[in-house]
Design an enzyme around this catalytic site. Structure first.
Site: not given
Ligand SMILES: NC(=O)c1cnc(N)c2cc(Br)sc12
Length: 319
Positions: A35, A116, A287
């Site tokens: 509050q 991801k 990546k």
């Molecule tokens: N760490 C990442 O690059 C990553 C993580 N979570 C996701 N949903 C995605 C989607 C793409 Br497009 S990149 C990525």
């Protein structure tokens, strides 16, 4: 109240509210009641309504959401938001590794593997360190401007630790706990339930009334740089470290690998550990770390040749 007094009072209220936010959200030791907190926020919003030009772009009042919008404006992303090719098994990952090594020749290759996140992809644009616009992915080129909704997510910094101009990408998501709590409340109100955390995050952020997003416990992980002025980074992992330094929430479960067998072991490990995470993931993203090698590898018509998404098999429904 005169303007100078209002300006002093607004700064003092913002400082007090930010301190109580920190005590409540980060240190879990609130000093005042809800509050009393709401009263401080009411005073701040009243002064900002009377003196709109005195509302700071990083005012804590932006976290509670303002007036509903009539519609969402369209936003063209500075650089397109990627979609990733998919891998479903070990052989697909080994094929990806072979393609990468064939393209870069004798150079050593380092991969970054990340979780991801199963949420809603968003793009955040900052100018001189201030959050000015946020959008959904849309079709990858054009998304919807959901800035007001994104400003209610506390893990999205309204002001960066450095006055940089950049565009970042990430995932807005709802934790499993927040999802269960939201659906329990909806069930008690006789409302339709959300099917899964991703739908509830997407549904929350695509509301024209930002107070709805503010009422939902949404969070973000930022995982990419779309455009960066005034700083140079040479690799994806360096970019993630910069994002963390700037104040973004970057997922800690990331690792670099020089060897595809160790990468595969890491992926297998997360296949097991996935149900124990407090948020949903639907795979791993791998990546090539070096930006120079990413440049060399380029893109197919749809997605980068320097990244791939490993998709987990669908989780067995918990009976
Ligand atoms: N760490 C990442 O690059 C990553 C993580 N979570 C996701 N949903 C995605 C989607 C793409 Br497009 S990149 C990525």
């Amino acid at each position: 109240m005169d303007r100078l007094t209002a300006e002093t009072k607004i700064k003092e209220l913002a400082k007090r509210i930010e301190r109580h936010n920190r005590l409540y959200h980060e240190e879990d030791r609130p000093e005042i009641s809800d509050q009393e907190y709401d009263q401080l926020m009411r005073e701040l919003r009243e002064l900002e309504t009377s003196f709109p030009d005195l509302q700071s772009p990083d005012s804590p009042s932006l976290r509670v959401g303002g007036e509903p919008l009539p519609f969402f404006e369209k936003v063209v992303h500075k650089t397109p938001m990627l979609s990733l090719g998919n891998a479903f098994n070990e052989e697909d990952i080994r094929d990806f590794d072979r393609r990468v090594r064939q393209a870069v020749g004798s150079q050593a290759v380092r991969y970054v593997a990340e979780l991801k996140i199963d949420g809603l992809a968003v793009s955040l644009h900052y100018e001189n360190g201030l959050f000015v616009r946020g959008a959904t992915r849309g079709d990858g080129t054009t998304g919807e401007d959901i800035t007001q909704n994104l400003k209610t997510i506390r893990s999205i910094p309204l002001r960066l630790t450095k006055p940089l101009t950049l565009e970042v990408r990430g995932e807005a998501y709802m934790s499993k706990g927040a999802f269960e709590k939201l659906n329990k409340e909806r069930e008690e109100r006789g409302e339709a339930l959300f099917a899964n955390p991703r739908n509830s995050a997407a549904g929350s952020l695509r509301q024209l009334d930002p107070k709805i997003a503010a009422s939902r416990q949404l969070d973000t992980f930022i995982y990419g740089i779309g455009d960066l002025q005034g700083e140079t980074v040479e690799s994806h992992s360096e970019g993630l470290d910069l994002l963390e330094t700037l104040g973004f929430m970057v997922n800690q479960e990331r690792r670099v690998f020089d060897d595809v067998d160790e990468l595969l072991a890491f992926i297998a490990g997360w296949t097991e550990k996935r149900p124990h995470l407090p948020y949903e993931i639907d795979g791993m993203v791998i990546k090539v770390d070096s930006y120079a090698q990413q440049e060399e590898l380029g893109f197919t018509a749809k997605s980068p040749r320097w990244a791939i998404a490993y998709k987990f098999p669908a989780e067995e429904a918990v009976t």
